[in-house]
Design a protein around this motif. Structure first.
Motif, PDB file in Angstrom:
ATOM      1  N   GLN A   8      38.113  -3.712   3.388  1.00 21.56           N
ATOM      2  CA  GLN A   8      39.557  -3.259   3.085  1.00 21.56           C
ATOM      3  C   GLN A   8      40.364  -2.563   4.099  1.00 21.56           C
ATOM      4  O   GLN A   8      39.660  -1.159   4.428  1.00 21.56           O
ATOM      5  N   THR A   9      41.312  -2.772   4.676  1.00 21.36           N
ATOM      6  CA  THR A   9      41.769  -2.041   5.740  1.00 21.36           C
ATOM      7  C   THR A   9      43.805  -1.886   5.750  1.00 21.36           C
ATOM      8  O   THR A   9      44.098  -3.142   4.816  1.00 21.36           O
ATOM      9  N   SER A  10      44.521  -1.013   6.032  1.00 19.44           N
ATOM     10  CA  SER A  10      45.489  -0.642   6.100  1.00 19.44           C
ATOM     11  C   SER A  10      46.205  -0.020   7.046  1.00 19.44           C
ATOM     12  O   SER A  10      45.442   0.493   7.915  1.00 19.44           O
ATOM     13  N   TYR A  11      46.794  -1.556   7.660  1.00 12.55           N
ATOM     14  CA  TYR A  11      47.865  -0.700   9.010  1.00 12.55           C
ATOM     15  C   TYR A  11      48.950  -0.101   8.926  1.00 12.55           C
ATOM     16  O   TYR A  11      49.758  -1.098   7.638  1.00 12.55           O
ATOM     17  N   PRO A  12      49.077   0.763   9.737  1.00 12.98           N
ATOM     18  CA  PRO A  12      50.695   0.929   9.401  1.00 12.98           C
ATOM     19  C   PRO A  12      51.769   0.068  10.750  1.00 12.98           C
ATOM     20  O   PRO A  12      51.588  -0.375  10.749  1.00 12.98           O
ATOM     21  N   HIS A  13      52.924   0.206   9.934  1.00 13.87           N
ATOM     22  CA  HIS A  13      53.794  -0.184   9.930  1.00 13.87           C
ATOM     23  C   HIS A  13      55.536   0.009   9.818  1.00 13.87           C
ATOM     24  O   HIS A  13      55.358   0.806   8.590  1.00 13.87           O
ATOM     25  N   ASP A  24      48.619  -3.836   3.813  1.00 15.34           N
ATOM     26  CA  ASP A  24      46.995  -4.031   3.858  1.00 15.34           C
ATOM     27  C   ASP A  24      46.117  -5.296   4.045  1.00 15.34           C
ATOM     28  O   ASP A  24      46.958  -6.440   3.557  1.00 15.34           O
ATOM     29  N   GLU A  25      44.901  -5.408   4.211  1.00 16.41           N
ATOM     30  CA  GLU A  25      44.609  -6.457   4.164  1.00 16.41           C
ATOM     31  C   GLU A  25      43.150  -6.206   3.484  1.00 16.41           C
ATOM     32  O   GLU A  25      42.518  -5.427   3.644  1.00 16.41           O
ATOM     33  N   TYR A  26      42.262  -7.514   2.928  1.00 17.30           N
ATOM     34  CA  TYR A  26      41.301  -7.108   1.695  1.00 17.30           C
ATOM     35  C   TYR A  26      40.667  -8.690   2.244  1.00 17.30           C
ATOM     36  O   TYR A  26      40.860  -9.879   2.195  1.00 17.30           O
ATOM     37  N   GLU A  40      46.410 -10.704   2.702  1.00 18.21           N
ATOM     38  CA  GLU A  40      47.225 -10.229   3.089  1.00 18.21           C
ATOM     39  C   GLU A  40      48.496  -9.425   2.626  1.00 18.21           C
ATOM     40  O   GLU A  40      49.080 -10.639   2.219  1.00 18.21           O
ATOM     41  N   LYS A  41      48.790  -8.504   2.959  1.00 17.14           N
ATOM     42  CA  LYS A  41      49.788  -7.932   1.068  1.00 17.14           C
ATOM     43  C   LYS A  41      50.511  -7.331   2.778  1.00 17.14           C
ATOM     44  O   LYS A  41      50.005  -5.500   2.544  1.00 17.14           O
ATOM     45  N   ASP A  42      52.151  -6.980   2.166  1.00 12.14           N
ATOM     46  CA  ASP A  42      53.634  -6.467   3.063  1.00 12.14           C
ATOM     47  C   ASP A  42      53.538  -5.224   2.170  1.00 12.14           C
ATOM     48  O   ASP A  42      54.166  -5.420   0.640  1.00 12.14           O
ATOM     49  N   ASN A  43      53.445  -3.927   2.201  1.00 14.99           N
ATOM     50  CA  ASN A  43      54.023  -2.923   2.004  1.00 14.99           C
ATOM     51  C   ASN A  43      54.855  -2.482   2.487  1.00 14.99           C
ATOM     52  O   ASN A  43      55.441  -0.767   2.578  1.00 14.99           O
ATOM     53  N   ILE A  44      55.893  -3.660   2.866  1.00 15.27           N
ATOM     54  CA  ILE A  44      56.953  -2.471   3.626  1.00 15.27           C
ATOM     55  C   ILE A  44      58.304  -2.859   2.923  1.00 15.27           C
ATOM     56  O   ILE A  44      58.951  -3.784   2.246  1.00 15.27           O
ATOM     57  N   PRO A  45      58.941  -1.539   2.558  1.00 13.06           N
ATOM     58  CA  PRO A  45      60.540  -1.998   1.937  1.00 13.06           C
ATOM     59  C   PRO A  45      60.826  -3.122   2.156  1.00 13.06           C
ATOM     60  O   PRO A  45      61.617  -3.362   3.103  1.00 13.06           O
ATOM     61  N   GLY A  46      61.572  -4.330   1.049  1.00 18.10           N
ATOM     62  CA  GLY A  46      62.396  -4.730   0.723  1.00 18.10           C
ATOM     63  C   GLY A  46      61.775  -6.624   1.816  1.00 18.10           C
ATOM     64  O   GLY A  46      62.225  -6.952   2.170  1.00 18.10           O
ATOM     65  N   PHE A  47      60.057  -6.177   1.879  1.00 18.66           N
ATOM     66  CA  PHE A  47      59.831  -7.241   2.317  1.00 18.66           C
ATOM     67  C   PHE A  47      57.876  -7.328   1.682  1.00 18.66           C
ATOM     68  O   PHE A  47      57.475  -6.341   1.775  1.00 18.66           O
TER      69      PHE A  47
END
Length: 74
Positions: A8-13, A24-26, A40-47
């Motif tokens: 499990q990895t989380s990359y800043p964007h 976030d990637e699992y 893979e999941k985007d946790n970016i406001p509005g996206f």
């Protein structure tokens, strides 16, 4: 069936103007054990996009994948 989580990895964007977030990637073990299933999941406001795919063609044809799950196709 439940899939085994391998990594499990989380990359800043920086985001797209609405603020920053993470991607976030699992990575799960494929049902046959020969490949992986990547969620893979985007946790970016509005996206709030997400994607899932298998690196194993036979399992990709045989199963529908969810976050950490596999169900046999009819």
């Amino acid at each position: 069936m439940e899939l085994k989580l391998l990594d499990q990895t989380s990359y800043p964007h920086d985001g797209y103007g609405a603020g920053s977030g993470t991607i976030d990637e699992y990575i799960y073990e494929c049902p046959c054990g020969k490949g992986t299933v990547i969620y893979e999941k985007d946790n970016i406001p509005g996206f709030r996009d997400r994607s899932i795919h298998s690196t194993c063609k036979p399992c990709g044809e045989k199963y529908d994948f969810g976050r950490g799950t596999a169900t046999q196709k009819n």
